[in-house]
Design a protein around this motif. Structure first.
Motif, PDB file in Angstrom:
ATOM      1  N   GLU A 119       0.820  -1.216   0.000  1.00 29.00           N
ATOM      2  CA  GLU A 119       0.000   0.000   0.000  1.00 29.00           C
ATOM      3  C   GLU A 119       0.854   1.266   0.000  1.00 29.00           C
ATOM      4  OE1 GLU A 119      -0.502  -2.378   2.649  1.00 29.00           O
ATOM      5  OE2 GLU A 119      -1.888  -3.395   1.279  1.00 29.00           O
ATOM      6  N   SER A 120       2.095   1.159   0.416  1.00 29.94           N
ATOM      7  CA  SER A 120       2.928   2.342   0.622  1.00 29.94           C
ATOM      8  C   SER A 120       3.182   3.177  -0.635  1.00 29.94           C
ATOM      9  CB  SER A 120       4.249   1.949   1.276  1.00 29.94           C
ATOM     10  OG  SER A 120       3.986   1.441   2.567  1.00 29.94           O
ATOM     11  N   PRO A 121       3.488   2.566  -1.787  1.00 31.69           N
ATOM     12  CA  PRO A 121       3.763   3.407  -2.961  1.00 31.69           C
ATOM     13  C   PRO A 121       2.619   4.360  -3.306  1.00 31.69           C
ATOM     14  CG  PRO A 121       4.530   1.182  -3.362  1.00 31.69           C
ATOM     15  CD  PRO A 121       3.757   1.149  -2.072  1.00 31.69           C
ATOM     16  N   SER A 122       1.380   3.872  -3.271  1.00 37.31           N
ATOM     17  CA  SER A 122       0.270   4.759  -3.623  1.00 37.31           C
ATOM     18  C   SER A 122       0.055   5.822  -2.551  1.00 37.31           C
ATOM     19  CB  SER A 122      -1.016   3.976  -3.902  1.00 37.31           C
ATOM     20  OG  SER A 122      -1.399   3.233  -2.781  1.00 37.31           O
ATOM     21  N   PHE A 123       0.282   5.466  -1.287  1.00 39.90           N
ATOM     22  CA  PHE A 123       0.172   6.448  -0.201  1.00 39.90           C
ATOM     23  C   PHE A 123       1.227   7.539  -0.365  1.00 39.90           C
ATOM     24  CE2 PHE A 123       1.388   7.751   4.179  1.00 39.90           C
ATOM     25  CZ  PHE A 123       0.214   8.409   4.510  1.00 39.90           C
ATOM     26  N   VAL A 124       2.472   7.139  -0.591  1.00 40.02           N
ATOM     27  CA  VAL A 124       3.577   8.086  -0.781  1.00 40.02           C
ATOM     28  C   VAL A 124       3.307   8.965  -2.007  1.00 40.02           C
ATOM     29  CG1 VAL A 124       6.035   8.237  -1.422  1.00 40.02           C
ATOM     30  CG2 VAL A 124       5.319   6.722   0.440  1.00 40.02           C
ATOM     31  N   ASN A 125       2.869   8.343  -3.094  1.00 35.72           N
ATOM     32  CA  ASN A 125       2.572   9.083  -4.317  1.00 35.72           C
ATOM     33  C   ASN A 125       1.461  10.111  -4.079  1.00 35.72           C
ATOM     34  OD1 ASN A 125       2.901   9.562  -7.193  1.00 35.72           O
ATOM     35  ND2 ASN A 125       0.920   8.570  -7.423  1.00 35.72           N
ATOM     36  N   GLY A 126       0.413   9.688  -3.395  1.00 35.51           N
ATOM     37  CA  GLY A 126      -0.718  10.582  -3.143  1.00 35.51           C
ATOM     38  C   GLY A 126      -0.339  11.769  -2.284  1.00 35.51           C
ATOM     39  N   LEU A 127       0.380  11.500  -1.208  1.00 34.28           N
ATOM     40  CA  LEU A 127       0.740  12.568  -0.274  1.00 34.28           C
ATOM     41  C   LEU A 127       1.760  13.531  -0.886  1.00 34.28           C
ATOM     42  CD1 LEU A 127       0.580  13.997   2.390  1.00 34.28           C
ATOM     43  CD2 LEU A 127       1.877  12.138   3.440  1.00 34.28           C
ATOM     44  N   LEU A 128       2.801  12.988  -1.507  1.00 34.30           N
ATOM     45  CA  LEU A 128       3.789  13.879  -2.132  1.00 34.30           C
ATOM     46  C   LEU A 128       3.195  14.590  -3.348  1.00 34.30           C
ATOM     47  CD1 LEU A 128       7.099  11.827  -1.847  1.00 34.30           C
ATOM     48  CD2 LEU A 128       6.337  13.745  -0.427  1.00 34.30           C
ATOM     49  N   GLY A 129       2.293  13.930  -4.065  1.00 31.30           N
ATOM     50  CA  GLY A 129       1.611  14.574  -5.189  1.00 31.30           C
ATOM     51  C   GLY A 129       0.803  15.774  -4.716  1.00 31.30           C
ATOM     52  N   ARG A 130       0.170  15.627  -3.563  1.00 34.23           N
ATOM     53  CA  ARG A 130      -0.595  16.738  -2.975  1.00 34.23           C
ATOM     54  C   ARG A 130       0.355  17.884  -2.606  1.00 34.23           C
ATOM     55  NH1 ARG A 130      -4.359  19.798  -2.926  1.00 34.23           N
ATOM     56  NH2 ARG A 130      -5.504  20.371  -1.055  1.00 34.23           N
ATOM     57  N   LEU A 131       1.481  17.565  -1.982  1.00 35.93           N
ATOM     58  CA  LEU A 131       2.454  18.610  -1.635  1.00 35.93           C
ATOM     59  C   LEU A 131       2.983  19.285  -2.896  1.00 35.93           C
ATOM     60  CD1 LEU A 131       4.539  17.017   1.278  1.00 35.93           C
ATOM     61  CD2 LEU A 131       2.532  18.502   1.423  1.00 35.93           C
ATOM     62  N   GLN A 132       3.169  18.497  -3.967  1.00 38.86           N
ATOM     63  CA  GLN A 132       3.653  19.062  -5.228  1.00 38.86           C
ATOM     64  C   GLN A 132       2.641  20.080  -5.772  1.00 38.86           C
ATOM     65  OE1 GLN A 132       4.611  16.115  -8.204  1.00 38.86           O
ATOM     66  NE2 GLN A 132       5.126  17.632  -9.737  1.00 38.86           N
ATOM     67  N   GLN A 133       1.357  19.732  -5.713  1.00 39.63           N
ATOM     68  CA  GLN A 133       0.305  20.664  -6.173  1.00 39.63           C
ATOM     69  C   GLN A 133       0.316  21.950  -5.342  1.00 39.63           C
ATOM     70  OE1 GLN A 133      -3.154  18.214  -5.504  1.00 39.63           O
ATOM     71  NE2 GLN A 133      -3.369  17.686  -7.674  1.00 39.63           N
ATOM     72  N   LEU A 134       0.539  21.795  -4.051  1.00 35.41           N
ATOM     73  CA  LEU A 134       0.440  22.933  -3.126  1.00 35.41           C
ATOM     74  C   LEU A 134       1.765  23.677  -2.943  1.00 35.41           C
ATOM     75  CD1 LEU A 134      -1.665  21.115  -0.413  1.00 35.41           C
ATOM     76  CD2 LEU A 134      -2.481  22.912  -1.947  1.00 35.41           C
ATOM     77  N   LYS A 135       2.823  23.174  -3.558  1.00 29.72           N
ATOM     78  CA  LYS A 135       4.165  23.727  -3.337  1.00 29.72           C
ATOM     79  C   LYS A 135       4.227  25.261  -3.420  1.00 29.72           C
ATOM     80  CE  LYS A 135       8.918  23.369  -5.057  1.00 29.72           C
ATOM     81  NZ  LYS A 135       9.843  22.614  -5.919  1.00 29.72           N
ATOM     82  N   PRO A 136       3.640  25.887  -4.438  1.00 30.44           N
ATOM     83  CA  PRO A 136       3.748  27.353  -4.503  1.00 30.44           C
ATOM     84  C   PRO A 136       3.172  28.041  -3.259  1.00 30.44           C
ATOM     85  CG  PRO A 136       2.917  26.457  -6.580  1.00 30.44           C
ATOM     86  CD  PRO A 136       2.937  25.321  -5.592  1.00 30.44           C
ATOM     87  N   THR A 137       2.070  27.508  -2.717  1.00 32.35           N
ATOM     88  CA  THR A 137       1.484  28.147  -1.535  1.00 32.35           C
ATOM     89  C   THR A 137       2.201  27.735  -0.252  1.00 32.35           C
ATOM     90  OG1 THR A 137      -0.202  26.412  -1.471  1.00 32.35           O
ATOM     91  CG2 THR A 137      -0.836  28.466  -2.501  1.00 32.35           C
ATOM     92  N   LEU A 138       2.716  26.488  -0.200  1.00 33.97           N
ATOM     93  CA  LEU A 138       3.426  26.028   1.003  1.00 33.97           C
ATOM     94  C   LEU A 138       4.693  26.848   1.230  1.00 33.97           C
ATOM     95  CD1 LEU A 138       3.240  22.133   0.639  1.00 33.97           C
ATOM     96  CD2 LEU A 138       1.839  23.597   2.094  1.00 33.97           C
ATOM     97  N   LEU A 139       5.348  27.212   0.143  1.00 30.51           N
ATOM     98  CA  LEU A 139       6.636  27.901   0.259  1.00 30.51           C
ATOM     99  C   LEU A 139       6.506  29.413   0.100  1.00 30.51           C
ATOM    100  CD1 LEU A 139       8.899  25.410  -1.706  1.00 30.51           C
ATOM    101  CD2 LEU A 139       8.511  25.552   0.754  1.00 30.51           C
ATOM    102  N   ALA A 140       5.262  29.901  -0.004  1.00 33.80           N
ATOM    103  CA  ALA A 140       5.048  31.345  -0.197  1.00 33.80           C
ATOM    104  C   ALA A 140       5.429  32.118   1.069  1.00 33.80           C
ATOM    105  CB  ALA A 140       3.600  31.614  -0.554  1.00 33.80           C
TER     106      ALA A 140
END
Length: 140
Positions: A119-140
Motif C-alpha cells: 500500500e505504501s507506494p500509492s500512499f507516498v505518491n498521493g501525499l507527495l503529489g498533494r504537496l507538489q500541487q500545493l508547493k507554490p502556496t506552502l513555500l510562499a
C-alpha cells in the motif's frame, strides 16, 4: 525490485537507511552517519549527507506539512520507513531545487516499492503529489 542504479538513487537510499537507523536507535542522524563512516567501509556520497542534513534542518516544517495533508494518518501511526521516505521525498520536492518535482515524487515512490508494504507506494505518491500541487502556496 531492482536496486537504485544512479548515484543519486543510491545516495537517496542510503539517506533513508541512515535516517531510519537513527530513529530506530534514538540517536541523531549525524551520529548514525558518523557511525557508518567510522564502523563500515561504506562510502558516503555527498548527496546522502545533503539529504540527511536537509531533512534534519527542515523536519519540523516537513512533518507539519505531512501531518496536515496525510488525510487521516497521524505521522506516528505511519510505518517508520514510510515516514522517512516521505521526509526525504518532501525535502527533495520542497527544498532541493536541483531535483525536478516529478523526479522527487517518483524516486520516493520507488523507494516505497522497494522498502515498504504494497500500500505504501500509492500512499507516498498521493501525499507527495498533494504537496507538489500545493508547493507554490506552502513555500510562499
Amino acid at each position: 525490485m531492482s536496486a537504485p542504479t544512479s548515484a543519486r538513487g543510491k545516495a537517496r537510499r542510503r539517506a533513508v537507511d541512515v535516517l531510519f537507523e537513527a530513529e530506530q536507535r534514538s540517536v541523531s542522524a549525524f551520529d548514525a552517519l558518523r557511525d557508518r563512516r567510522e564502523k563500515t567501509d561504506q562510502v558516503i556520497n555527498p548527496y546522502t549527507v545533503d539529504i540527511v542534513e536537509g531533512v534534519v534542518a527542515m523536519q519540523g516544517q516537513i512533518d507539519e506539512f505531512l501531518t496536515t495533508y496525510s488525510q487521516g494518518w497521524a505521522l506516528e501511526r505511519m510505518p517508520s520507513v514510510d515516514r522517512i521516505i516521505l521526509r526525504v521525498g518532501a525535502w527533495e520536492l520542497l527544498y532541493n531545487d536541483d531535483i525536478p518535482d516529478g523526479v522527487a515524487v517518483s524516486e520516493a515512490v520507488e523507494l516505497a516499492k522497494t522498502l515498504s508494504t504494497d500500500e505504501s507506494p500509492s500512499f507516498v505518491n498521493g501525499l507527495l503529489g498533494r504537496l507538489q500541487q500545493l508547493k507554490p502556496t506552502l513555500l510562499a
